[in-house]
Design a protein around this motif. Structure first.
Motif, PDB file in Angstrom:
ATOM      1  N   PHE A  86       0.824  -1.206   0.000  1.00  0.00           N
ATOM      2  CA  PHE A  86       0.000   0.000   0.000  1.00  0.00           C
ATOM      3  C   PHE A  86       0.863   1.264   0.000  1.00  0.00           C
ATOM      4  O   PHE A  86       0.520   2.257  -0.644  1.00  0.00           O
ATOM      5  CB  PHE A  86      -0.938  -0.002   1.199  1.00  0.00           C
ATOM      6  CG  PHE A  86      -2.070  -0.980   1.071  1.00  0.00           C
ATOM      7  CD1 PHE A  86      -2.800  -1.082  -0.101  1.00  0.00           C
ATOM      8  CD2 PHE A  86      -2.423  -1.803   2.132  1.00  0.00           C
ATOM      9  CE1 PHE A  86      -3.849  -1.989  -0.235  1.00  0.00           C
ATOM     10  CE2 PHE A  86      -3.460  -2.705   2.023  1.00  0.00           C
ATOM     11  CZ  PHE A  86      -4.179  -2.799   0.836  1.00  0.00           C
ATOM     12  N   HIS A  87       1.981   1.215   0.726  1.00  0.00           N
ATOM     13  CA  HIS A  87       2.888   2.369   0.718  1.00  0.00           C
ATOM     14  C   HIS A  87       3.326   2.691  -0.703  1.00  0.00           C
ATOM     15  O   HIS A  87       3.310   3.858  -1.119  1.00  0.00           O
ATOM     16  CB  HIS A  87       4.109   2.079   1.588  1.00  0.00           C
ATOM     17  CG  HIS A  87       5.193   3.088   1.451  1.00  0.00           C
ATOM     18  ND1 HIS A  87       5.154   4.324   2.071  1.00  0.00           N
ATOM     19  CD2 HIS A  87       6.356   3.058   0.745  1.00  0.00           C
ATOM     20  CE1 HIS A  87       6.235   5.011   1.756  1.00  0.00           C
ATOM     21  NE2 HIS A  87       6.991   4.271   0.955  1.00  0.00           N
ATOM     22  N   TYR A  90       0.472   4.002  -3.096  1.00  0.00           N
ATOM     23  CA  TYR A  90       0.032   5.382  -2.831  1.00  0.00           C
ATOM     24  C   TYR A  90       1.175   6.390  -2.867  1.00  0.00           C
ATOM     25  O   TYR A  90       0.984   7.560  -2.545  1.00  0.00           O
ATOM     26  CB  TYR A  90      -0.678   5.444  -1.474  1.00  0.00           C
ATOM     27  CG  TYR A  90      -2.057   4.830  -1.504  1.00  0.00           C
ATOM     28  CD1 TYR A  90      -3.111   5.472  -2.154  1.00  0.00           C
ATOM     29  CD2 TYR A  90      -2.304   3.606  -0.901  1.00  0.00           C
ATOM     30  CE1 TYR A  90      -4.383   4.910  -2.191  1.00  0.00           C
ATOM     31  CE2 TYR A  90      -3.573   3.029  -0.925  1.00  0.00           C
ATOM     32  CZ  TYR A  90      -4.607   3.692  -1.570  1.00  0.00           C
ATOM     33  OH  TYR A  90      -5.864   3.133  -1.607  1.00  0.00           O
ATOM     34  N   THR A  91       2.358   5.910  -3.251  1.00  0.00           N
ATOM     35  CA  THR A  91       3.525   6.789  -3.331  1.00  0.00           C
ATOM     36  C   THR A  91       4.124   6.713  -4.736  1.00  0.00           C
ATOM     37  O   THR A  91       4.346   5.612  -5.254  1.00  0.00           O
ATOM     38  CB  THR A  91       4.595   6.358  -2.304  1.00  0.00           C
ATOM     39  OG1 THR A  91       4.006   6.351  -1.002  1.00  0.00           O
ATOM     40  CG2 THR A  91       5.773   7.309  -2.324  1.00  0.00           C
ATOM     41  N   THR A  94       4.554   5.235 -10.203  1.00  0.00           N
ATOM     42  CA  THR A  94       3.606   4.144 -10.412  1.00  0.00           C
ATOM     43  C   THR A  94       4.354   2.827 -10.637  1.00  0.00           C
ATOM     44  O   THR A  94       5.341   2.788 -11.363  1.00  0.00           O
ATOM     45  CB  THR A  94       2.723   4.446 -11.634  1.00  0.00           C
ATOM     46  OG1 THR A  94       2.019   5.677 -11.403  1.00  0.00           O
ATOM     47  CG2 THR A  94       1.731   3.329 -11.882  1.00  0.00           C
ATOM     48  N   TRP A 117      -5.673  -2.536  -8.261  1.00  0.00           N
ATOM     49  CA  TRP A 117      -4.863  -1.453  -8.830  1.00  0.00           C
ATOM     50  C   TRP A 117      -4.368  -1.828 -10.230  1.00  0.00           C
ATOM     51  O   TRP A 117      -3.528  -1.156 -10.781  1.00  0.00           O
ATOM     52  CB  TRP A 117      -3.665  -1.154  -7.923  1.00  0.00           C
ATOM     53  CG  TRP A 117      -4.012  -0.288  -6.747  1.00  0.00           C
ATOM     54  CD1 TRP A 117      -3.818   1.062  -6.626  1.00  0.00           C
ATOM     55  CD2 TRP A 117      -4.607  -0.704  -5.519  1.00  0.00           C
ATOM     56  NE1 TRP A 117      -4.258   1.499  -5.402  1.00  0.00           N
ATOM     57  CE2 TRP A 117      -4.752   0.434  -4.703  1.00  0.00           C
ATOM     58  CE3 TRP A 117      -5.048  -1.938  -5.025  1.00  0.00           C
ATOM     59  CZ2 TRP A 117      -5.312   0.381  -3.423  1.00  0.00           C
ATOM     60  CZ3 TRP A 117      -5.598  -1.994  -3.753  1.00  0.00           C
ATOM     61  CH2 TRP A 117      -5.726  -0.841  -2.968  1.00  0.00           C
TER      62      TRP A 117
END
Length: 437
Positions: A86-87, A90-91, A94, A117
């Protein structure tokens, strides 16, 4: 949650096209266990790096692109694996693919959500014991959704759950036909089973029981382990079973064989079949609930069988890299730190990296030929690119270090080679050749 430990942007892989002014970057998330209940990640990274170095030398694989793998220590913990995933999702930048995770619970936890995703995940994993409370949460959740924990679980083939997941190994149930052949070869017609109440083991055991019925073999007993395995073992003994298929984690195996020793369910006329993925000398590990001595455990386990997957193809068939499996293995042993834990299994990541690179290479060409955007423009809303990439991976057919690499429609590796290993320290003493059960 703490930010996951990002070890490195490892293996910058790719080649520049003639005249190109810059190399385009593609990013992967990498999940390996460098510590935790199974800590073979550093050895596996060696095998992965060999594949990446070979890909870098190929002008026909991802020319003009560079793969950047951001490695994370999953600690063999599903919570850590999810946190790391998840880190990264969302960082920036891509990420288009995930490599890992090696531990079963990490693969399960991440693969059931990564497809949302539109990220394709390539795994190659083992079953390991996790005593963390989170593992029980995953188990309970999986029961409600018909999901089996464990990356060799037959349930991982369910593409309604793991929609963008492939694995360069096969489900646990694939070894059952080999077990049936062993039973027939020795003339063993009466079999008992005992397993822990986890879907990984129950699904595989149910499959084995069906095969036994189809082949005219008698099911003496089929026991599910409760709080005290001594109760189920006594039932198996009381019914005269001599061939026993056990499906349980390594810590339970120690308890099982200690109890088997106490009631005499071992010896020349008893043959056990158990999983092949336990830690080396697993029966020497001490647990508070186990009262048997090391010598007693040695007696109890002497003579068990495993059916193991072959990690290095014994045939000198040329791999996609241009090297034979034996040469790749030689490279591995020349590079790996032999003091690393599980260094004998470190080569398993090799084929997973080649799978990812070849699928990505085909996808780059497909996007160009169909007038679509470039691969480096992928976003998490891009279902079209994800589908093309996943289907290209499913349709690969090449030779890796394990042998021929092909996937079925469920993303499982097909045609895996198996080896039957009788763990007999004293063959004559045990009298295996004289068995007539």
């Amino acid at each position: 949650m703490d930010v996951p430990m990002i070890l490195a942007i490892a293996a910058l892989v790719g080649n520049s096209l003639p005249g190109a002014t810059s190399v385009k970057n593609i990013y992967f998330i990498g999940l390996l266990p460098f510590d935790g209940v199974w800590n073979g990640g550093q050895a596996i990274l060696t095998g992965i790096q060999i594949a990446l170095d070979q890909i870098k030398e190929r002008e026909d694989v991802l020319p003009g692109y560079r793969i950047n793998i951001l490695w994370n220590n999953s600690k063999c913990d599903p919570g850590e694996g999810l946190n790391a995933m998840f880190h990264h999702l969302y960082t920036p930048p891509t990420k288009i693919m995930i490599i890992g995770g090696i531990c079963s619970l990490v693969s399960e936890a991440t693969a059931m959500v990564s497809y949302r995703w539109n990220v394709v995940q390539v795994g190659r994993s083992f079953e390991v014991v996790s005593i963390q409370l989170f593992s029980q949460y995953v188990v309970e959740r999986s029961k409600a959704s018909k999901l089996s924990p464990g990356s060799v679980s037959p349930a991982l083939s369910d593409k309604t759950i793991f929609k963008k997941f492939l694995r360069t190994n096969s489900p646990e149930s694939d070894i059952n036909p080999t077990r049936i052949n062993i039973f027939k070869a020795f003339g063993w017609s009466k079999i008992a089973t005992i397993h822990q109440p986890y879907p990984l083991f129950s699904v595989s055991t149910d499959h084995l029981l069906r095969l036994m019925k189809q082949n005219g073999l008698e099911i003496v007993r089929s026991e599910i382990i409760g709080e005290n395995p001594a109760i189920q073992l006594q039932k198996i003994k009381d019914h005269g079973a001599r061939i026993i298929v056990g499906s349980f984690y390594g810590d339970m195996a120690v308890r099982i064989f200690c109890e088997a020793y106490k009631i005499g369910l071992y010896g020349p006329q008893i043959v056990w079949f158990i999983p092949a993925w336990y830690k080396k000398d697993w029966w020497k590990i001490r647990y508070p609930s186990v009262t048997c001595t090391e010598e007693q455990m040695r007696e109890a386990v002497d003579g068990y069988f495993t059916v193991s997957r072959i990690h290095v193809n014994p045939k000198p068939e040329m791999t996609v890299s241009g090297y034979t499996p034996q040469k790749v293995e030689e490279m591995y042993w020349n590079q790996v730190n032999r003091s690393l834990p599980y260094n004998d299994l470190g080569i398993i990541g090799y084929d997973a990296i080649w799978t990812a690179a070849l699928a990505l290479n085909k996808t780059v060409a497909d996007l160009k030929n169909n007038g679509l955007h470039n691969i480096e423009d992928f976003t998490y809303d891009d279902e079209t690119t994800a589908d093309i990439l996943f289907n290209n991976a499913l349709n690969l057919d090449f030779y890796g270090v394990q042998g021929r690499i092909r996937f079925n429609k469920n993303g499982d590796l097909t045609g895996r080679k198996l080896i039957v290993v009788p763990h007999l320290k004293y063959v004559e003493k045990k009298g295996l050749k004289a068995l007539n059960i």
